[in-house]
Write a protein that holds these residues in place. Structure first.
Motif, PDB file in Angstrom:
ATOM      1  N   VAL A   1      -9.923  14.816   2.852  1.00 57.51           N
ATOM      2  CA  VAL A   1      -9.969  13.458   3.383  1.00 57.51           C
ATOM      3  C   VAL A   1     -10.203  12.453   2.260  1.00 57.51           C
ATOM      4  CG1 VAL A   1     -11.308  11.873   4.822  1.00 57.51           C
ATOM      5  CG2 VAL A   1     -10.714  14.135   5.693  1.00 57.51           C
ATOM      6  N   VAL A   2     -11.234  12.670   1.442  1.00 61.56           N
ATOM      7  CA  VAL A   2     -11.560  11.685   0.404  1.00 61.56           C
ATOM      8  C   VAL A   2     -10.560  11.691  -0.745  1.00 61.56           C
ATOM      9  CG1 VAL A   2     -14.016  11.599   0.982  1.00 61.56           C
ATOM     10  CG2 VAL A   2     -13.222  13.203  -0.777  1.00 61.56           C
ATOM     11  N   ALA A   3      -9.780  12.753  -0.862  1.00 61.39           N
ATOM     12  CA  ALA A   3      -8.770  12.810  -1.924  1.00 61.39           C
ATOM     13  C   ALA A   3      -7.716  11.716  -1.757  1.00 61.39           C
ATOM     14  CB  ALA A   3      -8.112  14.182  -1.957  1.00 61.39           C
ATOM     15  N   GLY A   4      -7.577  11.145  -0.574  1.00 69.47           N
ATOM     16  CA  GLY A   4      -6.632  10.062  -0.341  1.00 69.47           C
ATOM     17  C   GLY A   4      -7.149   8.705  -0.794  1.00 69.47           C
TER      18      GLY A   4
ATOM     19  N   LEU B   1     -21.355  12.242  -0.018  1.00 67.54           N
ATOM     20  CA  LEU B   1     -19.951  12.210  -0.383  1.00 67.54           C
ATOM     21  C   LEU B   1     -19.507  10.756  -0.273  1.00 67.54           C
ATOM     22  CD1 LEU B   1     -17.447  13.949  -1.035  1.00 67.54           C
ATOM     23  CD2 LEU B   1     -17.057  14.125   1.436  1.00 67.54           C
ATOM     24  N   TRP B   2     -18.803  10.253  -1.284  1.00 65.91           N
ATOM     25  CA  TRP B   2     -18.391   8.855  -1.254  1.00 65.91           C
ATOM     26  C   TRP B   2     -16.916   8.706  -1.620  1.00 65.91           C
ATOM     27  CZ3 TRP B   2     -16.503   6.985  -5.826  1.00 65.91           C
ATOM     28  CH2 TRP B   2     -16.905   7.624  -6.992  1.00 65.91           C
ATOM     29  N   ALA B   3     -16.331   7.623  -1.124  1.00 63.21           N
ATOM     30  CA  ALA B   3     -14.936   7.293  -1.417  1.00 63.21           C
ATOM     31  C   ALA B   3     -14.813   5.784  -1.520  1.00 63.21           C
ATOM     32  CB  ALA B   3     -14.021   7.821  -0.316  1.00 63.21           C
ATOM     33  N   VAL B   4     -13.899   5.327  -2.382  1.00 67.90           N
ATOM     34  CA  VAL B   4     -13.644   3.906  -2.577  1.00 67.90           C
ATOM     35  C   VAL B   4     -12.158   3.649  -2.385  1.00 67.90           C
ATOM     36  CG1 VAL B   4     -13.590   2.036  -4.287  1.00 67.90           C
ATOM     37  CG2 VAL B   4     -15.583   3.547  -4.140  1.00 67.90           C
ATOM     38  N   VAL B   5     -11.847   2.655  -1.569  1.00 69.85           N
ATOM     39  CA  VAL B   5     -10.460   2.240  -1.367  1.00 69.85           C
ATOM     40  C   VAL B   5     -10.360   0.777  -1.810  1.00 69.85           C
ATOM     41  CG1 VAL B   5      -8.618   1.864   0.320  1.00 69.85           C
ATOM     42  CG2 VAL B   5     -10.173   3.823   0.568  1.00 69.85           C
ATOM     43  N   ARG B   6      -9.516   0.522  -2.818  1.00 67.69           N
ATOM     44  CA  ARG B   6      -9.325  -0.844  -3.307  1.00 67.69           C
ATOM     45  C   ARG B   6      -8.601  -1.679  -2.269  1.00 67.69           C
ATOM     46  NH1 ARG B   6      -6.119   0.675  -7.989  1.00 67.69           N
ATOM     47  NH2 ARG B   6      -7.127   2.647  -8.095  1.00 67.69           N
TER      48      ARG B   6
ATOM     49  N   MET C   1       0.854  -1.178   0.000  1.00 67.57           N
ATOM     50  CA  MET C   1       0.000   0.000   0.000  1.00 67.57           C
ATOM     51  C   MET C   1       0.896   1.237   0.000  1.00 67.57           C
ATOM     52  SD  MET C   1      -2.868   1.339   2.719  1.00 67.57           S
ATOM     53  CE  MET C   1      -3.889  -0.074   2.568  1.00 67.57           C
ATOM     54  N   SER C   2       0.565   2.156  -0.848  1.00 63.95           N
ATOM     55  CA  SER C   2       1.327   3.399  -0.949  1.00 63.95           C
ATOM     56  C   SER C   2       1.140   4.237   0.306  1.00 63.95           C
ATOM     57  CB  SER C   2       0.835   4.183  -2.172  1.00 63.95           C
ATOM     58  OG  SER C   2       1.288   5.501  -2.120  1.00 63.95           O
ATOM     59  N   ALA C   3       2.183   4.997   0.644  1.00 62.96           N
ATOM     60  CA  ALA C   3       2.099   5.879   1.812  1.00 62.96           C
ATOM     61  C   ALA C   3       1.044   6.952   1.606  1.00 62.96           C
ATOM     62  CB  ALA C   3       3.461   6.508   2.075  1.00 62.96           C
ATOM     63  N   LEU C   4       0.742   7.277   0.342  1.00 63.46           N
ATOM     64  CA  LEU C   4      -0.252   8.310   0.055  1.00 63.46           C
ATOM     65  C   LEU C   4      -1.676   7.797   0.208  1.00 63.46           C
ATOM     66  CD1 LEU C   4       1.352   9.997  -3.074  1.00 63.46           C
ATOM     67  CD2 LEU C   4       1.409  10.759  -0.700  1.00 63.46           C
ATOM     68  N   ARG C   5      -1.867   6.489   0.055  1.00 66.03           N
ATOM     69  CA  ARG C   5      -3.206   5.924   0.193  1.00 66.03           C
ATOM     70  C   ARG C   5      -3.612   5.869   1.650  1.00 66.03           C
ATOM     71  NH1 ARG C   5      -4.351   0.697  -2.729  1.00 66.03           N
ATOM     72  NH2 ARG C   5      -5.991   0.796  -1.207  1.00 66.03           N
ATOM     73  N   VAL C   6      -4.871   6.004   1.872  1.00 66.78           N
ATOM     74  CA  VAL C   6      -5.418   6.009   3.221  1.00 66.78           C
ATOM     75  C   VAL C   6      -6.419   4.867   3.319  1.00 66.78           C
ATOM     76  CG1 VAL C   6      -6.752   7.392   4.858  1.00 66.78           C
ATOM     77  CG2 VAL C   6      -5.148   8.504   3.326  1.00 66.78           C
ATOM     78  N   SER C   7      -6.508   4.240   4.461  1.00 67.56           N
ATOM     79  CA  SER C   7      -7.476   3.161   4.627  1.00 67.56           C
ATOM     80  C   SER C   7      -8.897   3.719   4.707  1.00 67.56           C
ATOM     81  CB  SER C   7      -7.163   2.366   5.892  1.00 67.56           C
ATOM     82  OG  SER C   7      -7.508   3.107   7.044  1.00 67.56           O
ATOM     83  N   ALA C   8      -9.845   2.870   4.375  1.00 67.48           N
ATOM     84  CA  ALA C   8     -11.255   3.269   4.455  1.00 67.48           C
ATOM     85  C   ALA C   8     -11.633   3.634   5.884  1.00 67.48           C
ATOM     86  CB  ALA C   8     -12.140   2.147   3.922  1.00 67.48           C
ATOM     87  N   ALA C   9     -11.094   2.900   6.858  1.00 65.21           N
ATOM     88  CA  ALA C   9     -11.395   3.194   8.261  1.00 65.21           C
ATOM     89  C   ALA C   9     -10.885   4.577   8.647  1.00 65.21           C
ATOM     90  CB  ALA C   9     -10.781   2.132   9.165  1.00 65.21           C
ATOM     91  N   ALA C  10      -9.704   4.943   8.154  1.00 64.83           N
ATOM     92  CA  ALA C  10      -9.152   6.268   8.461  1.00 64.83           C
ATOM     93  C   ALA C  10      -9.991   7.365   7.815  1.00 64.83           C
ATOM     94  CB  ALA C  10      -7.704   6.362   7.997  1.00 64.83           C
ATOM     95  N   ILE C  11     -10.449   7.120   6.596  1.00 66.40           N
ATOM     96  CA  ILE C  11     -11.309   8.103   5.919  1.00 66.40           C
ATOM     97  C   ILE C  11     -12.595   8.291   6.712  1.00 66.40           C
ATOM     98  CG2 ILE C  11     -12.741   8.482   3.864  1.00 66.40           C
ATOM     99  CD1 ILE C  11     -10.449   7.183   2.228  1.00 66.40           C
ATOM    100  N   ALA C  12     -13.215   7.180   7.110  1.00 67.11           N
ATOM    101  CA  ALA C  12     -14.461   7.259   7.879  1.00 67.11           C
ATOM    102  C   ALA C  12     -14.255   7.999   9.199  1.00 67.11           C
ATOM    103  CB  ALA C  12     -15.005   5.857   8.130  1.00 67.11           C
TER     104      ALA C  12
END
Length: 94
Positions: A52-55, A71-76, A1-12
């Motif tokens: 926040v969702v930009a991550g 507002l929605w976000a998707v983390v693979r 996982m990239s350092a720039l990516r954020v987990s879904a739990a962190a976004i929430a």
């Protein structure tokens, strides 16, 4: 996982800290986070929510003609790259 990516739990958690109620849904290949956005959300809170969702891998805003906004976000999810695990074409003959 990239350092720039954020987990879904962190976004929430960060969206919750902004004052939004979130829903986290697990899917086979991704996790989605949704938050209803009230009309009363301040400009500063909007900016923070967007940061926040930009991550996430993908994000957006769903708006209806009735004024509802989500507002929605998707983390693979990580994909296993262990090519020989369970691969019937791999032989363990020495």
């Amino acid at each position: 996982m990239s350092a720039l990516r954020v987990s879904a739990a962190a976004i929430a958690a960060r969206l919750h800290a902004v004052g939004l109620t979130t829903r986290v849904t697990e899917h086979a290949h991704h996790t989605s986070v949704e938050a209803e956005v009230p009309e009363s959300l301040s400009a500063d809170s909007w900016r923070e929510a967007l940061e926040v969702v930009a991550g996430a891998d993908r994000f957006g805003l769903f708006a209806t003609s009735l004024g509802d906004r989500t507002l929605w976000a998707v983390v693979r999810k990580a994909v296993s790259v262990a090519g020989d695990v369970g691969d019937p074409t791999i032989s363990d003959r020495s």
